[in-house]
Design an enzyme around this catalytic site. Structure first.
Site, PDB file in Angstrom:
ATOM      1  CE  LYS A 107       1.083  -7.251   8.807  1.00 32.81           C
ATOM      2  NZ  LYS A 107      -0.264  -6.908   8.307  1.00 32.81           N
ATOM      3  CD  GLN A 119      -3.086  -5.885  10.452  1.00 31.70           C
ATOM      4  OE1 GLN A 119      -2.007  -5.586   9.980  1.00 31.70           O
ATOM      5  NE2 GLN A 119      -3.560  -7.117  10.407  1.00 31.70           N
ATOM      6  CG  ASP A 168      -1.615  -5.992   2.800  1.00 31.92           C
ATOM      7  OD1 ASP A 168      -0.647  -6.755   3.018  1.00 31.92           O
ATOM      8  OD2 ASP A 168      -2.260  -5.435   3.706  1.00 31.92           O
TER       9      ASP A 168
END
Ligand code: NAD
Length: 295
Positions: free
Chosen positions: A54, A98, A121
């Site tokens: 990422k 994460q 997200d």
């Protein structure tokens, strides 16, 4: 029939070039780069490699990334402090934690601490609620990547019968909302481990999306000739012949299904690159919304 391969890597490369150009234009106007803050707790090698991927993609697109890496022992208080620091950082437009965390039991609390305006997200309950209501929101990156891939591959969606296998909060369930939204207009059936006779549903589908996390979940006898198959699964299968000691496979019995389907995504090189690309897109959107520029 031999299926058209939906090449996520190539699609993602084109999209990333478009996003990089938009980032450069936004930076010219606003005087700074969009910023993504990432919290990584512990040393899970898969999580480390996802975060590195990422960050590299951000750098290539001209997006600034700031990582807060915490020891596994940091716990709830340490992770919350990191999230709050990123929420408060004016140079950071987007925040992600994460997953999985070393203690999965605290994940809900941590996600709810993310500023919904920075939740790229799309896991915060407010953003999930907005998705369900069909309002503008951050949509989780994997479902968004699947939709973008189908659209750019010109797979007809309006009125299509779609079966999604897997009802997780990050893939299957939000994807079912997204595809059934007004404007996308697919008819979606959401299947899961308690679905009785899965093949009964998949055999009538125009499109089957598999997000089960189990190799071999979809076999050729389970689809109709000409179906479109999207394989979200990423599974590590031991392979001593490979330097890493494993290879990646999806949830679909690829060779046999590809011989019967009209289009199929490979693993790797299918949905995965689209997921990271949608993170870049959501980060740019977050920066635009924070500056009040809209899109
Ligand atoms: P998960 O374990 O949270 O959920 C899996 C879901 O599949 C569950 O709802 C379960 O009921 C269902 N399921 C499992 N086996 C089934 C079966 N045989 N029949 C019917 N339903 C079944 O997993 P997840 O987080 O949604 O991820 C799914 C897969 O997608 C994993 O392999 C994961 O690594 C992969 N993934 C890939 C990307 C990407 O960018 N390519 C992103 C996220 C997840």
């Amino acid at each position: 029939m031999s299926a058209r391969i939906l090449d996520g890597k190539a699609l993602a490369a084109g999209l990333r070039a478009e996003i990089a150009a938009e980032v450069a234009a936004w930076q010219d106007k606003s005087g700074r780069a969009p910023g993504l803050g990432v919290v990584l707790a512990g040393d899970n090698p898969a999580s480390r490699s996802y975060v590195t991927g990422k960050e590299k993609a951000c750098a290539a697109a001209g997006i600034l990334s700031r990582e807060i890496h915490l020891p596994a022992a940091a716990g709830r208080a340490g992770i919350l402090t990191a999230v709050q620091a990123l929420n408060a950082d004016e140079t950071i437009d987007a925040v992600l934690v994460q997953l999985p965390l070393p203690d999965p039991a605290i994940e809900r609390d941590i996600i709810e601490a993310i500023d919904p305006a920075k939740d790229v997200d799309g896991f915060h309950p407010l953003n999930i609620g907005r998705l369900v209501l069909g309002q503008t929101t951050f949509v989780p990156c994997t479902p968004l990547g699947v939709l973008e891939m189908l659209r750019r591959s010109e797979v007809p969606l309006a009125g299509a019968a779609v079966v999604v296998i897997g009802r997780s909060q990050i893939v299957g369930r939000p994807l079912s909302f997204l595809l059934s939204q007004k404007g996308v207009d697919a008819t979606v059936t959401l299947c899961h481990t308690r679905t009785f006779d899965l093949a009964r549903f998949t055999r009538t589908a125009d499109i089957v999306v598999v997000a089960a996390g189990r190799p071999g979940t979809l076999t050729a006898d389970m689809i109709r000739p000409g179906a479109v198959v999207v394989d979200v699964g990423v599974n590590r299968v031991p392979d001593p012949a490979r330097p890493a000691g494993y290879r990646l496979v999806g949830d679909v019995d690829f060779e046999a299904v590809a011989a019967k389907a009209s289009a199929i995504t490979p693993v790797p090189g299918g949905v995965g690159p689209m997921t990271v690309t949608m993170l870049l897109r959501n980060t740019l959107d977050a920066a635009r919304r924070r500056e009040g520029g809209g899109r």
